[in-house]
Design a protein around this motif. Sequence first.
Motif, PDB file in Angstrom:
ATOM      1  N   ASN A 145       0.834  -1.210   0.000  1.00  0.00           N
ATOM      2  CA  ASN A 145       0.000   0.000   0.000  1.00  0.00           C
ATOM      3  C   ASN A 145       0.869   1.261   0.000  1.00  0.00           C
ATOM      4  N   ASP A 147       2.196   3.790   1.419  1.00  0.00           N
ATOM      5  CA  ASP A 147       2.365   4.369   2.739  1.00  0.00           C
ATOM      6  C   ASP A 147       3.859   4.595   2.995  1.00  0.00           C
ATOM      7  N   LYS A 149       5.361   6.177   5.334  1.00  0.00           N
ATOM      8  CA  LYS A 149       5.838   6.012   6.711  1.00  0.00           C
ATOM      9  C   LYS A 149       6.093   4.550   7.032  1.00  0.00           C
TER      10      LYS A 149
END
Length: 369
Positions: A145, A147, A149
């Motif tokens: 995904n 993302d 972080k």
Amino acid sequence: MQPVSTDLQILPLAEWLHIVDGPLIIAGPCSAESEEQLLKTAEQIADIPAVKIFRSGIWKPRTRPGDFEGAGEEGLKWLQKVKAKYGLKTTVEVAEPSHVELALKYDVDILWIGARTVVNPFSVQAIADAIKEKDIPVMVKNPINPDLKLWLGAIERINSVGINKIIAVHRGFHYFEKSPFRNAPMWEIPIELKRLAPRLPIVVDPSHISGRRDLLQTISQRALDLEMDGLMIESHFDPQHAITDAAQQISPDELKKLLTGLIIRKKTGDIEFQHKLEELRTEVDKIDGELLQILARRMEIIDEIGDYKKENKITILQMKRWAGIINDRLSQGTHLGLDSDFLTRLLNLIHDESIHRQTEIFNKINRKK
Ligand code: PEP
Ligand code: MN
């Protein structure tokens, strides 16, 4: 989104890998299928001097049980032969501590953590604990995904056990909308990672981004044009009959052609070039400043309209007016050479913000007039 910062301790690639010039190239099959397949592929890949590292999946994360799940420990023995016979460094995917232990036992040079593992901080931490105090480089793929972080977090977990030979691998992201890619590249994410951690090398995996052979060249070129540090490309001596990822693998011959066709651009030019570039950049900075001021002025007027509508008990959204604006601005903008898709997105964004501001005004009971 909250601002992110990081304090990674990274050893530059050139200090631990002997790459003379050009990008770091990693190639090899999606999976080790048999000793014959692995050695035949390696023999042909070893003929391409640009390839420095031989990749091969030994434990394959498959969507459903019962599919080919990799050769396991046996495959590591074949990989050891590849290393001894052709002098290539080797890399395999590890997903749990037992994989780490076996990979180290069979002298694998570099470990990589796959996209499905990076999504789970528990798994990444377990791998980090297993390599603590070992001097083994690790490549960390982005999570499935989009993302940043989560990706950065996995890199930090590896870094925090003392590993500073780390490479991030960009393999694209799962994307719901229809797209020509198996995994959408979303270049803004690796670019942001580079901005946050300028010393962290990023290798792009065009195979898993593309999912198909015909997109590999374009994605590889794009990666280099965006100053990425290398490429990881799946290659199999008989790609059509590969057990996993057949649609995206290419033969070593095709790989050689792909690599030869890449244009390696310089990162910086001579003084005259730098000078001209600086001039143009200053111009862009100025125009951006003007754009922002104009945008702020537009929003001030929008607020005034909001007040006025509120006073007169008129609804915020006036569909007819909005349709008229879109048509008018699209025609003006396309005449100026702007792309209509881009304009539509931009106008919608501005419109959303205008509606948002007016809603705020309507909700404020004691707003000063
Ligand atoms: C792979 O490199 O073969 C692989 C499984 O990749 P990813 O983890 O990016 O899906
Ligand atoms: Mn694969």
